[in-house]
Design an enzyme around this catalytic site. Structure first.
Site, PDB file in Angstrom:
ATOM      1  N   LYS A  62      -8.161   3.693   7.587  1.00 52.86           N
ATOM      2  CA  LYS A  62      -9.141   3.492   6.597  1.00 52.86           C
ATOM      3  C   LYS A  62     -10.765   4.244   7.162  1.00 52.86           C
ATOM      4  O   LYS A  62     -10.720   4.435   8.037  1.00 52.86           O
ATOM      5  CB  LYS A  62      -9.144   2.021   6.166  1.00 52.86           C
ATOM      6  CG  LYS A  62      -7.789   1.576   5.735  1.00 52.86           C
ATOM      7  CD  LYS A  62      -7.146   1.975   4.301  1.00 52.86           C
ATOM      8  CE  LYS A  62      -5.864   1.878   4.295  1.00 52.86           C
ATOM      9  NZ  LYS A  62      -5.294   0.418   3.813  1.00 52.86           N
TER      10      LYS A  62
HETATM   11  C1  LIG Z   1      -4.549  -0.515   3.464  1.00 51.33           C
HETATM   12  C2  LIG Z   1      -4.410  -1.017   2.160  1.00 51.33           C
HETATM   13  C3  LIG Z   1      -4.166  -2.360   1.705  1.00 51.33           C
HETATM   14  C4  LIG Z   1      -3.869  -3.467   2.691  1.00 51.33           C
HETATM   15  O1  LIG Z   1      -4.649  -3.431   4.103  1.00 51.33           O
HETATM   16  P1  LIG Z   1      -4.090  -3.919   5.296  1.00 51.33           P
HETATM   17  O2  LIG Z   1      -5.318  -4.028   6.193  1.00 51.33           O
HETATM   18  O3  LIG Z   1      -3.173  -2.918   5.743  1.00 51.33           O
HETATM   19  O4  LIG Z   1      -3.327  -5.343   4.937  1.00 51.33           O
HETATM   20  C5  LIG Z   1      -3.975  -3.059   0.514  1.00 51.33           C
HETATM   21  N1  LIG Z   1      -4.435  -1.896  -0.667  1.00 51.33           N
HETATM   22  C6  LIG Z   1      -4.581  -0.736  -0.430  1.00 51.33           C
HETATM   23  C7  LIG Z   1      -4.878   0.045  -1.593  1.00 51.33           C
HETATM   24  C8  LIG Z   1      -4.687  -0.329   0.875  1.00 51.33           C
HETATM   25  O5  LIG Z   1      -4.531   0.964   1.059  1.00 51.33           O
END
Ligand SMILES: *Cc1c(COP(=O)(O)O)cnc(C)c1O
Length: 401
Positions: free
Chosen positions: A201
């Site tokens: 991210k």
């Molecule tokens: C990465 C992501 C999540 C979940 O995040 P985590 O930190 O991996 O639990 C939820 N929604 C979207 C759209 C994502 O890209």
């Protein structure tokens, strides 16, 4: 005799790959200042529920222009906390986009709610505000929008619909931290805004998440929820010199550590530069991909600053459409870490077999899914990496056309 040089032979068929090592689709950027931030906290008094949690929350709410920020230990925990704060209970309906990571819809299930899948716009893959009117029932309590690939949804239209029907608007902004819609920062666009700090991210804390909201009551509910439903935390009790605590809700342990928050603070400082860099790479892709009429990037709306978590392309020609999975394998073999984001959530076996969702409920999403491919993009990606992606695409597309 015809000589086929191994340079033209696809790596998947035994030829030489364009790259010896895989170019990942996304990855973190960690420097010495990040490492120092973490190690400094490791030798301090508080490893968790300490001062760095509050500091990270304050910096984050300043950055996003939101009144409150609540830090938790994953994006999924952030979604769960947001759905809890929204008051979703057994049988309540929550509208979610068909194309998203499974956690968006799963968070509704955690509280006994029913995800209602909304179709997406085929040129942006964002939830289509026009289909929402048909999906809203007396049981509908909330809408979750997801800023696919980093582009904010049409929050003007979504707000209007939510206000008309008295619904809570939640942004799954896990892709769009650092983005803007009509000059407003992501994080201040919906009632509750959810972020993830997984390494792929925009910024990372290893694992981690955050929810922003202007509503103090919702923020308080989520602070309680992340700490077993207990209304005070360990440090508050130590400061007050009391042992007594009260559990007022059925919560979870969704606490994030102080060393993760120190990393988050250090990363957040670099985010504006990284968003610029992602936009630069995306523009390079747009220019370079003009060479291939068989593929098209998504449409970027002019009133948005896209955070470009992903760079997705759509396979346009009929020839390529039926070969997405081959293209995926062939590009991987060339050392290009392409990916597919995402299958319509309700086509997963759990939704089909356990929850009895049927095919056909979101035709645009089902049409688009076999044509989707995402190309590598991340701030420290180099010019040569981009050239490798395009060279590999040229090689593979020529071989299948
Ligand atoms: C990465 C992501 C999540 C979940 O995040 P985590 O930190 O991996 O639990 C939820 N929604 C979207 C759209 C994502 O890209």
């Amino acid at each position: 005799m015809i000589q086929i040089s191994s340079r033209h032979l696809l790596a998947i068929n035994g030829g030489d790959p364009i790259r010896k090592t895989l170019l990942p689709y996304g990855r973190q950027s960690i420097d010495n200042s990040d490492i120092k931030a973490v190690t400094d906290v490791l030798s301090s008094e508080w490893l968790t529920t300490g001062p760095f949690v509050n500091k990270f929350e304050t910096r984050f709410s300043e950055f996003t222009g939101s009144k409150n920020a609540v830090a938790v230990n994953s994006g999924t925990a952030a979604l769960h906390s947001a759905i809890f704060a929204a008051g979703i209970k057994t049988g309540d309906e929550v509208i979610v986009p068909a194309i998203t990571f499974v956690a968006t819809a799963n968070s509704v299930l955690y509280l006994g709610g029913v995800p209602i899948f909304a179709d997406i716009e085929p040129d942006t893959l964002l939830i289509d505000p026009d289909v929402l009117h048909h999906l809203i029932t007396p049981k509908t309590k909330a809408i979750i929008a997801m800023d696919y690939a980093g582009q904010p949804c049409d929050y003007g239209a979504l707000r209007e619909i939510s206000e008309d029907h008295d619904l809570i608007l939640i942004a799954d902004a896990c892709h769009s931290l650092g983005g803007k819609h009509k000059n407003k920062m992501v994080g201040s666009l919906a009632d509750l805004n959810v972020f993830s700090f997984h390494p792929v991210k925009a910024i990372t804390t290893g694992e981690g998440g955050m929810i922003t909201t202007d509503d103090d009551e919702l923020a308080k509910k989520m602070r309680t929820f992340r700490n077993h439903g207990i209304s005070t935390d360990h440090r508050e009790r130590q400061i007050k010199g009391t042992w007594n605590y009260e559990m007022v809700e059925l919560g979870f342990n969704y606490r994030i550590t102080d060393f993760q928050c120190a990393l988050g603070i250090s990363q957040l400082k670099k985010l504006p530069h990284w968003i610029e860099r992602r936009n630069f790479i995306a523009q390079e892709y747009v220019d370079l991909l003009k060479e291939f009429p068989e593929v098209a990037p998504l449409v970027n709306k002019s009133n948005n600053l896209n955070a470009y978590h992903l760079f997705a392309i759509l396979l346009q020609s009929e020839k390529l459409q039926n070969q997405r999975d081959f293209l995926f394998q062939a590009l991987r073999a060339e050392g290009i870490g392409v990916n597919v984001h995402y299958s319509p959530v309700y086509l997963h076996p759990y939704y089909q077999c356990n929850l009895k969702y049927t095919r056909g409920i979101c035709p645009e999403a089902e049409n688009i899914f076999p044509r989707l491919l995402t190309l590598p993009i991340y701030p420290v990606m180099q010019e040569q990496d981009l050239i490798d992606v395009v060279t590999a695409m040229r090689k593979v597309i020529n071989a299948v056309s």
